[in-house]
Design a protein around this motif. Structure first.
Motif, PDB file in Angstrom:
ATOM      1  N   TYR A 285      -7.332  -1.492  -7.657  1.00 46.77           N
ATOM      2  CA  TYR A 285      -6.929  -0.611  -5.617  1.00 46.77           C
ATOM      3  C   TYR A 285      -8.058   0.304  -5.777  1.00 46.77           C
ATOM      4  N   ILE A 286      -8.800  -0.095  -4.182  1.00 45.29           N
ATOM      5  CA  ILE A 286      -9.785   0.814  -4.139  1.00 45.29           C
ATOM      6  C   ILE A 286      -8.627   1.243  -2.179  1.00 45.29           C
ATOM      7  N   LEU A 287      -8.166   2.503  -2.358  1.00 47.16           N
ATOM      8  CA  LEU A 287      -7.558   3.391  -0.612  1.00 47.16           C
ATOM      9  C   LEU A 287      -8.708   3.705  -0.472  1.00 47.16           C
ATOM     10  N   THR A 288      -8.778   3.236   0.883  1.00 43.24           N
ATOM     11  CA  THR A 288      -9.046   3.947   1.842  1.00 43.24           C
ATOM     12  C   THR A 288      -8.700   4.922   2.717  1.00 43.24           C
ATOM     13  N   LEU A 289      -9.001   5.963   3.289  1.00 44.66           N
ATOM     14  CA  LEU A 289      -8.306   6.515   4.310  1.00 44.66           C
ATOM     15  C   LEU A 289      -9.166   7.211   4.942  1.00 44.66           C
ATOM     16  N   THR A 290      -8.413   7.050   6.339  1.00 46.74           N
ATOM     17  CA  THR A 290      -9.514   7.508   7.769  1.00 46.74           C
ATOM     18  C   THR A 290      -8.417   9.130   8.296  1.00 46.74           C
TER      19      THR A 290
ATOM     20  N   ILE B   4      -3.569  11.098  10.513  1.00 49.59           N
ATOM     21  CA  ILE B   4      -3.975  10.297   9.509  1.00 49.59           C
ATOM     22  C   ILE B   4      -4.920   9.136  10.832  1.00 49.59           C
ATOM     23  N   PHE B   5      -5.775   8.210  11.002  1.00 49.16           N
ATOM     24  CA  PHE B   5      -5.994   7.628  11.778  1.00 49.16           C
ATOM     25  C   PHE B   5      -5.804   6.211  11.447  1.00 49.16           C
ATOM     26  N   ASP B   6      -5.769   5.692  10.126  1.00 49.13           N
ATOM     27  CA  ASP B   6      -6.271   5.033   9.093  1.00 49.13           C
ATOM     28  C   ASP B   6      -6.173   4.445   7.914  1.00 49.13           C
ATOM     29  N   ILE B   7      -5.450   3.823   7.427  1.00 52.63           N
ATOM     30  CA  ILE B   7      -5.145   3.389   6.114  1.00 52.63           C
ATOM     31  C   ILE B   7      -5.474   2.087   5.718  1.00 52.63           C
ATOM     32  N   ASP B   8      -5.563   1.809   4.365  1.00 47.87           N
ATOM     33  CA  ASP B   8      -6.742   0.598   3.923  1.00 47.87           C
ATOM     34  C   ASP B   8      -6.291   0.441   2.479  1.00 47.87           C
ATOM     35  N   TRP B   9      -5.983  -0.690   1.743  1.00 48.73           N
ATOM     36  CA  TRP B   9      -6.446  -0.995   0.395  1.00 48.73           C
ATOM     37  C   TRP B   9      -7.261  -1.874   0.289  1.00 48.73           C
ATOM     38  N   THR B  10      -7.693  -1.974  -1.041  1.00 46.25           N
ATOM     39  CA  THR B  10      -8.710  -3.427  -0.428  1.00 46.25           C
ATOM     40  C   THR B  10      -8.021  -4.068  -2.727  1.00 46.25           C
ATOM     41  N   GLN B  11      -7.810  -4.931  -3.280  1.00 48.08           N
ATOM     42  CA  GLN B  11      -7.798  -5.567  -4.644  1.00 48.08           C
ATOM     43  C   GLN B  11      -8.915  -5.417  -4.734  1.00 48.08           C
ATOM     44  N   ILE B  12      -9.386  -5.238  -5.938  1.00 46.66           N
ATOM     45  CA  ILE B  12     -11.130  -5.251  -7.028  1.00 46.66           C
ATOM     46  C   ILE B  12     -10.664  -6.581  -8.106  1.00 46.66           C
ATOM     47  N   ASN B  13      -9.573  -6.168  -9.099  1.00 48.98           N
ATOM     48  CA  ASN B  13      -9.313  -6.883  -9.686  1.00 48.98           C
ATOM     49  C   ASN B  13      -7.653  -6.878 -10.120  1.00 48.98           C
TER      50      ASN B  13
ATOM     51  N   TYR C  51     -14.593  13.208  11.906  1.00 50.51           N
ATOM     52  CA  TYR C  51     -13.660  12.321  10.975  1.00 50.51           C
ATOM     53  C   TYR C  51     -14.516  12.403  10.034  1.00 50.51           C
ATOM     54  N   GLN C  52     -13.625  11.782   8.834  1.00 47.56           N
ATOM     55  CA  GLN C  52     -13.658  11.210   7.394  1.00 47.56           C
ATOM     56  C   GLN C  52     -12.968  10.242   7.033  1.00 47.56           C
ATOM     57  N   MET C  53     -14.055   9.351   5.954  1.00 43.31           N
ATOM     58  CA  MET C  53     -13.883   8.297   5.280  1.00 43.31           C
ATOM     59  C   MET C  53     -13.379   9.125   4.076  1.00 43.31           C
ATOM     60  N   ILE C  54     -12.505   8.620   3.038  1.00 41.86           N
ATOM     61  CA  ILE C  54     -11.557   8.751   1.811  1.00 41.86           C
ATOM     62  C   ILE C  54     -11.143   7.878   0.669  1.00 41.86           C
ATOM     63  N   ARG C  55     -12.274   7.383  -0.281  1.00 46.23           N
ATOM     64  CA  ARG C  55     -12.360   6.186  -0.717  1.00 46.23           C
ATOM     65  C   ARG C  55     -11.892   6.689  -2.069  1.00 46.23           C
ATOM     66  N   GLN C  56     -10.701   6.481  -3.074  1.00 48.29           N
ATOM     67  CA  GLN C  56      -9.938   6.514  -4.100  1.00 48.29           C
ATOM     68  C   GLN C  56      -9.862   4.786  -4.514  1.00 48.29           C
ATOM     69  N   THR C  57     -10.221   5.388  -6.264  1.00 46.17           N
ATOM     70  CA  THR C  57      -9.420   4.151  -6.807  1.00 46.17           C
ATOM     71  C   THR C  57      -8.497   4.135  -7.548  1.00 46.17           C
ATOM     72  N   PHE C  58      -7.639   2.952  -7.203  1.00 51.77           N
ATOM     73  CA  PHE C  58      -6.101   3.363  -8.701  1.00 51.77           C
ATOM     74  C   PHE C  58      -6.599   1.886  -9.301  1.00 51.77           C
ATOM     75  N   ASN C  59      -6.777   2.760 -10.719  1.00 55.72           N
ATOM     76  CA  ASN C  59      -5.899   1.876 -11.448  1.00 55.72           C
ATOM     77  C   ASN C  59      -4.930   1.834 -11.990  1.00 55.72           C
ATOM     78  N   PHE C  60      -4.274   0.748 -12.112  1.00 56.28           N
ATOM     79  CA  PHE C  60      -2.766   0.950 -12.311  1.00 56.28           C
ATOM     80  C   PHE C  60      -2.460   0.300 -13.427  1.00 56.28           C
ATOM     81  N   GLU C  61      -1.409   0.492 -14.373  1.00 59.90           N
ATOM     82  CA  GLU C  61      -1.348  -0.298 -15.520  1.00 59.90           C
ATOM     83  C   GLU C  61      -0.241  -1.072 -15.391  1.00 59.90           C
ATOM     84  N   GLU C  62      -0.758  -2.175 -16.659  1.00 64.41           N
ATOM     85  CA  GLU C  62       0.118  -3.096 -16.586  1.00 64.41           C
ATOM     86  C   GLU C  62       1.236  -2.817 -16.180  1.00 64.41           C
TER      87      GLU C  62
END
Length: 237
Positions: A142-147, A129-138, A192-203
């Motif tokens: 969140y969008i989780l990016t895994l390399t 696992i080279f890198d992992i990061d997340w970005t909050q959209i709303n 290498y490969q970048m995988i982006r996954q969107t998470f929609n967490f409940e309130e």
């Protein structure tokens, strides 16, 4: 017989005035009236000519002022147009400059990514696992990016299964309970490969950590798992 001496009375004969003397006032008026009329007419014509000349001069001056006013209006319109064009050009240049800054930042990020990939490749022995990061959209999204990467020398295509498990706490009213959000994916790459996954967490869900599990589909299956703290991921980026 006495002789009578005739008596004579000498009277001065009345003198008659001449026609000119008798009617000099009338004659004078008759002469002066035409002269005055002719003089007044000539003076009036002179005044009229002067007035017409003044009116023509004023009209020419007014026309000249109108022409100058039109020229000024045209010049002001041109200057206003030039100002608007310059303002738009400045805005476009500013936008282009900002775009170049963003592109430069993205290119720099890619350069840093490949540099880090090459540097870490020296100690790499296989899939990692080279890198992992997340970005909050709303909120809650969140969008989780895994390399994923592997050793670059003599690299062969590799594929397998990926499982992302986000662990956290779900708060409902005054109650708090542990909760997991699981996502299954496939991966396939050579370098290498970048995988982006969107998470929609409940309130009410608060992520705490991410568990990454990799399993290859090779003849000799290999699994790799690693846990990351949710807040530390953001702090590292």
């Amino acid at each position: 017989m006495a002789i009578k001496i005739p008596q004579y009375i000498i009277r001065e004969a009345p003198t008659e005035q001449s026609f000119v003397r008798r009617y000099w006032l009338l004659i004078t008026l008759l002469v002066l009236i035409p002269i005055s009329f002719v003089g007044g007419l000539m003076m009036g014509n002179g005044l009229l000519s002067d007035w017409v000349g003044s009116a023509n001069s004023l009209q020419n001056l007014n026309q000249q002022l109108e022409n100058e006013n039109q020229q000024l209006l045209s010049r002001n319109s041109l200057l206003d147009t030039e100002a608007k064009v310059k303002q738009q050009a400045i805005l476009e240049l500013q936008e282009s400059y900002n775009t170049l800054l963003v592109q430069n930042s993205e290119l720099q990020s890619e350069v840093n990514f490949f540099q880090n990939l090459l540097v870490s490749n020296n100690n790499a022995k296989g899939l990692r696992i080279f890198d992992i990061d997340w970005t909050q959209i709303n909120p809650g999204q969140y969008i989780l990016t895994l390399t994923l990467a592997q050793k670059l020398q003599k690299a062969q295509p590799i594929e397998g299964d990926l499982k992302l498990i986000v662990k956290g706490q779900l708060q409902t009213g005054e109650q708090t309970a542990a909760k997991e959000v699981v996502v299954n994916e496939k991966f396939a790459f050579k370098y290498y490969q970048m995988i982006r996954q969107t998470f929609n967490f409940e309130e009410g869900f608060y992520p705490l950590e991410v568990l990454v599990e990799l399993t290859t589909d090779e003849k000799k299956p290999r699994s790799l798992s690693q846990t990351y703290q949710w807040l530390e991921i953001a702090e590292n980026h």
